[in-house]
Scaffold this active site. Structure first.
Site, PDB file in Angstrom:
ATOM      1  N   CYS A  75      28.505  18.212  11.495  1.00 14.46           N
ATOM      2  CA  CYS A  75      28.403  17.341  12.673  1.00 14.46           C
ATOM      3  C   CYS A  75      28.092  15.942  12.160  1.00 14.46           C
ATOM      4  O   CYS A  75      27.308  15.788  11.214  1.00 14.46           O
ATOM      5  CB  CYS A  75      27.281  17.836  13.595  1.00 14.46           C
ATOM      6  SG  CYS A  75      26.954  16.737  14.991  1.00 14.46           S
TER       7      CYS A  75
ATOM      8  N   GLU B 224      19.746  10.692  17.789  1.00 19.46           N
ATOM      9  CA  GLU B 224      19.987   9.474  18.581  1.00 19.46           C
ATOM     10  C   GLU B 224      18.678   8.851  19.052  1.00 19.46           C
ATOM     11  O   GLU B 224      18.595   7.674  19.350  1.00 19.46           O
ATOM     12  CB  GLU B 224      20.937   9.773  19.745  1.00 19.46           C
ATOM     13  CG  GLU B 224      22.322  10.071  19.198  1.00 19.46           C
ATOM     14  CD  GLU B 224      23.446   9.993  20.205  1.00 19.46           C
ATOM     15  OE1 GLU B 224      23.206   9.606  21.360  1.00 19.46           O
ATOM     16  OE2 GLU B 224      24.577  10.330  19.819  1.00 19.46           O
TER      17      GLU B 224
ATOM     18  N   SER C 101      33.554  11.006  19.029  1.00 17.70           N
ATOM     19  CA  SER C 101      33.136  11.104  20.417  1.00 17.70           C
ATOM     20  C   SER C 101      32.183   9.971  20.789  1.00 17.70           C
ATOM     21  O   SER C 101      32.004   9.680  21.968  1.00 17.70           O
ATOM     22  CB  SER C 101      32.429  12.439  20.637  1.00 17.70           C
ATOM     23  OG  SER C 101      31.377  12.587  19.702  1.00 17.70           O
TER      24      SER C 101
HETATM   25  N1  DGL Z   1      30.557  13.762  16.910  1.00 16.41           N
HETATM   26  C1  DGL Z   1      30.247  15.102  17.315  1.00 16.41           C
HETATM   27  C2  DGL Z   1      30.591  16.070  16.167  1.00 16.41           C
HETATM   28  O1  DGL Z   1      30.624  15.708  15.017  1.00 16.41           O
HETATM   29  C3  DGL Z   1      28.792  15.248  17.712  1.00 16.41           C
HETATM   30  C4  DGL Z   1      28.426  14.602  19.035  1.00 16.41           C
HETATM   31  C5  DGL Z   1      29.135  15.223  20.234  1.00 16.41           C
HETATM   32  O2  DGL Z   1      28.796  16.360  20.620  1.00 16.41           O
HETATM   33  O3  DGL Z   1      30.038  14.603  20.742  1.00 16.41           O
HETATM   34  O4  DGL Z   1      30.855  17.217  16.427  1.00 16.41           O
END
Ligand code: DGL
Length: 273
Positions: free
Chosen positions: A189, A157, A16
């Site tokens: 995550c 972040e 994302s």
């Molecule tokens: N990359 C997303 C995940 O691993 C985390 C950041 C988002 O909420 O887009 O779930």
């Protein structure tokens, strides 16, 4: 196409946004000769608080972008996408594909002694029950305790990895899991591996932390061998970064996630925002 030509194609990785760089970092450590094309959908991040339907739509665009780069396999670095839209990628790409859920669940199962496993992730990942279902599929007597930790992404972040405030928030989130006597915790995550130290501290070193990205890198190596597509060249690989919003923030914050400088990051337009 000759075997060599296929082998030297890049592995496509998408997320994302910036977090998937922790998966790229693990891939570069485990598979140092693989070329990589990374796409971060920085214009539409976060995915973790959006509905599964919207994440599935975004996933189509992300997959199509990587396919346009002629990659040899696709790694879905984003836990949220892996949880709610892996089938979208599998359907679109006639290539080997892996997400991070199954590798993370397998690593947790290999580590747990008391079959009490915690899972933390975005709201989307936790609500999907994807880790829980996979853990139960592997061993139905496993007890799984899940908790969404939405504040962790902005904290990471912001670079607030080991501040007192972060520790307090981590204690608050993790307390319901530690009282359940989990011995293993899946960091479900992309951002959470950066909080390993703080999480270890608040769980008093009593819990084994599973980095799904690291587990996924091992799976990718096995899949490359299974399909006979590991890069045979021993040259420094070409790692390219593409994002859907202005690249400046990605370039500066990305270093924290990748553990080194990123080089050129290019903006591309995908989908119909
Ligand atoms: N990359 C997303 C995940 O691993 C985390 C950041 C988002 O909420 O887009 O779930």
């Amino acid at each position: 196409m000759s075997k060599n030509a296929i082998n030297s194609k890049a592995i496509g990785v998408f997320d994302s946004g910036i977090g998937g760089l922790t998966v790229v970092r693990a891939l570069l450590e485990k598979l140092p000769y693989e070329n990589i094309v990374y796409f971060g959908d920085t214009a539409r991040v976060p995915y973790g608080s959006k509905s599964a339907q919207v994440v599935r739509e975004y996933t189509q665009d992300d997959t199509d972008f990587l396919l346009s780069k002629d990659v040899k396999m696709i790694v879905v670095a984003c836990n949220t996408v892996s949880a709610v839209a892996l089938d979208v990628v599998l359907k679109r790409a006639n290539l080997p594909v892996t997400g991070v859920i199954i590798p993370g669940a397998l690593a947790a199962m290999a580590s747990t002694k008391n079959k009490r496993i915690g899972v933390i992730g975005t709201i989307g990942t936790v609500n999907s029950n994807a880790y829980k279902n996979e853990l139960k599929r592997l061993n139905h007597s496993t007890n799984v305790f899940s908790k969404a930790c939405p504040l962790f992404v902005p904290l990471v972040e912001e670079g607030w990895l080991d501040l007192k405030a972060t520790e307090l928030i981590a204690s608050e989130y993790l307390f319901p899991l530690t009282i359940e006597k989990i011995d293993t915790l899946i960091l479900g995550c992309t951002h959470y591996p950066l909080l390993k130290q703080t999480i270890s501290k608040v769980t008093k070193g009593m819990v084994t932390l599973i980095d799904s990205g690291e587990a996924t890198a091992a799976t990718v190596g096995a899949m490359l061998d299974e399909h006979g597509i590991r890069n045979t060249s021993k040259e420094t690989p070409n790692v390219q970064f593409f994002v859907s919003d202005a690249p400046e923030k990605f370039t500066s914050v990305g270093e924290l996630f990748l553990g080194k400088k990123l080089g050129v990051v290019r903006r591309v337009q995908i989908g119909k925002h």
